[in-house]
Design an enzyme around this catalytic site. Structure first.
Site, PDB file in Angstrom:
ATOM      1  N   ASP A 197       0.829  -1.210   0.000  1.00  0.00           N
ATOM      2  CA  ASP A 197       0.000   0.000   0.000  1.00  0.00           C
ATOM      3  C   ASP A 197       0.865   1.264   0.000  1.00  0.00           C
ATOM      4  OD1 ASP A 197      -2.043  -1.914   0.439  1.00  0.00           O
ATOM      5  OD2 ASP A 197      -1.828  -1.687   2.611  1.00  0.00           O
ATOM      6  N   GLU A 247     -11.410  -0.567  -3.488  1.00  0.00           N
ATOM      7  CA  GLU A 247     -10.690   0.059  -2.374  1.00  0.00           C
ATOM      8  C   GLU A 247      -9.482   0.815  -2.903  1.00  0.00           C
ATOM      9  OE1 GLU A 247      -9.544  -3.224   0.138  1.00  0.00           O
ATOM     10  OE2 GLU A 247      -7.824  -3.762  -1.118  1.00  0.00           O
TER      11      GLU A 247
END
Length: 482
Positions: free
Chosen positions: A49, A225
């Site tokens: 991420d 997401e």
């Protein structure tokens, strides 16, 4: 009458000469607005991420999820590559009990109104899946040494699974985008957008921009997401991640006009196909949860993301620690939309080469023949890694981005893309001396290793190896790296 006849004859001869000369080249190309930039991947092992931002102080700041899910870390360096070896500092550690005590995920760092803010998701010690979004505020010029305070939870329309907050400004308005589960719907997360009252508070009614409905968004889990925003040419583009976090993980894309009401979902369009997916040829699997930054000279957009170097995972992919941070240049199509290409192989990132005298045409392979062409699709057909020459140092070879192990080589003085067969002849034919551009020193020309004086050039749009003797020849043998 005789004068008229002479003039007509001259006109005919000029027209005939133009026809024999072939198509006239476009105006000579200036150095590209976005010249080539290269990096060596991966940037960081076991960092998922990833979020990289270039600040006005000249530093890049990098944060990411650590596999222990227990802390927030930061690095800084003056170059993107420098982040690989930069000191890593822990700026915050999970709580020993209660909220913010588990699953510390997906931090992002932003500089807003003179202060630093880190957005992240966290669970609680008594319920690790009670994932919510939180904000830290940092005071100080250097966020690695800043004084950090907790601003608390970002409250949304529901108390439900929510994560991956990102913030951006369009038209002077600051927005928050994030992923959240609608308690009334049987899926995992959708993408939402709202205005912000301050860096830790949304205001007004959030709007849902995207819900996982396509087959590629619902493999393993029904997931949208990790929103990330980039603006270009009067448009706002929002990438997002879809499906389970294994090799099925991929990127989708939303887009809207920067002048539109972004809180009206009807003003956003959604790609019906993923824009960035696993690639077995390059050995990259599950690319996703990206961010965007810019190159050191500010002239190229850079895609930042994580993936794995293998497809098969034992057990829950959430607990596989080997997602790693990677970067590569983001290109733009003629229509102004982003072209993500493919997740490129580990090692040096590839470049594209535009023709000096046909600026919209790029070197590409088509059915293994090398040529120049405009509007190349797929993008990777026009991407090549400039690597150490197969004959040794001091020379270069051009390796295909989407066919690793295949190189541009000349055969009967025609340039083809072929697999390295390990022979000395192949190595010689696929090796070149990199020279300053014959028609533009800011460009590049490639001289044959085993036929000195012969250069790669285009002729009738096909690449050949010839000795240039005219200004046109030299222009045809000059390229700009992008």
């Amino acid at each position: 009458m005789r004068r008229i006849a002479v003039r007509l004859l001259i006109a005919v001869l000029v027209a005939l000469a133009a026809c024999l000369a072939g198509p006239a080249p476009a105006a000579r190309a200036a150095a590209p607005d976005s010249p080539a930039v290269t990096y060596t991947n991966p940037i960081a092992e076991k960092r998922a991420d990833p979020h990289i931002v270039k600040h006005t102080d000249g530093y890049y700041y990098f944060t990411a999820t650590v596999p222990e899910y227990d802390r927030i870390v930061l690095r800084r360096a003056t170059t993107i590559q420098g982040l690989s070896t930069a000191q890593e500092v822990t700026i915050w550690t999970k709580h020993s009990s209660g909220v913010m005590g588990a699953h510390i995920w997906a931090p992002e760092i932003h500089f807003i109104d003179g202060k630093w803010y880190v957005y992240f998701a966290a669970g609680a010690t008594n319920d690790v899946w009670a994932i919510r979004m939180y904000v830290l505020e940092g005071t100080g010029t250097n966020p690695l040494t800043a004084a950090w305070t907790e601003k608390g939870q970002i409250k949304t329309q529901w108390e439900s699974f929510s994560l991956d907050a990102t913030t951006f400004v369009v038209g002077g308005v600051r927005y928050l985008a994030w992923a959240q589960r609608d308690p009334s719907v049987n899926n995992n997360t959708d993408i939402y957008l709202a205005r912000m009252a301050n860096p830790w508070t949304i205001t007004g009614t959030p709007v849902m921009l995207s819900r996982p409905t396509y087959s590629w968004e619902t493999v393993g889990y029904k997931v949208n997401e990790g929103p990330a925003v980039i603006q270009h040419g009067g448009k706002v583009f929002m990438s997002y991640s879809a499906s389970a976090t294994d090799s099925n993980y991929c990127l989708g894309l939303l887009s809207a006009s920067a002048g539109a009401d972004l809180l009206n979902a009807a003003n956003w369009s959604k790609s019906s196909t993923p824009v960035f997916t696993s690639n077995s040829a390059t050995g990259q699997y599950g690319p996703g949860h990206n961010s965007f930054t810019v190159s050191e000279d500010g002239r190229s957009d850079i895609l930042v993301y994580h993936d794995r170097s293998y497809k098969d995972i034992t057990g829950d992919p959430l607990y596989d620690p080997n997602r790693r941070t990677r970067v590569q240049k983001l290109y733009w199509k003629a229509d102004g939309t982003p072209d993500f290409g493919i997740p490129v192989a580990d090692g040096v990132t590839p470049q594209r080469f535009s023709s000096y005298n046909f600026a919209d045409r790029f070197v590409r392979h088509w059915e293994y023949r090398a040529r120049i062409e405009a509007g190349v699709s797929p993008l990777a057909d026009s991407q090549f890694r400039v690597v150490t020459g197969l004959t040794g140092s001091g020379t270069v070879s051009l390796e295909s981005a989407n066919f690793p192990g295949y190189y541009l080589r000349h055969k009967n003085f025609e340039v083809w893309l072929e697999k390295n067969d390990g022979t000395a002849k192949f190595a010689s034919d696929a090796t070149f001396h990199k020279r300053a551009g014959l028609s533009d020193a800011a460009g590049v020309s490639y001289e044959s290793y085993n036929y000195a004086g012969r250069y790669v050039r285009h002729y009738d749009y096909l690449l050949v190896v010839q000795a240039p003797s005219t200004a046109t020849d030299r222009a045809d043998a000059t390229f700009h790296a992008q």
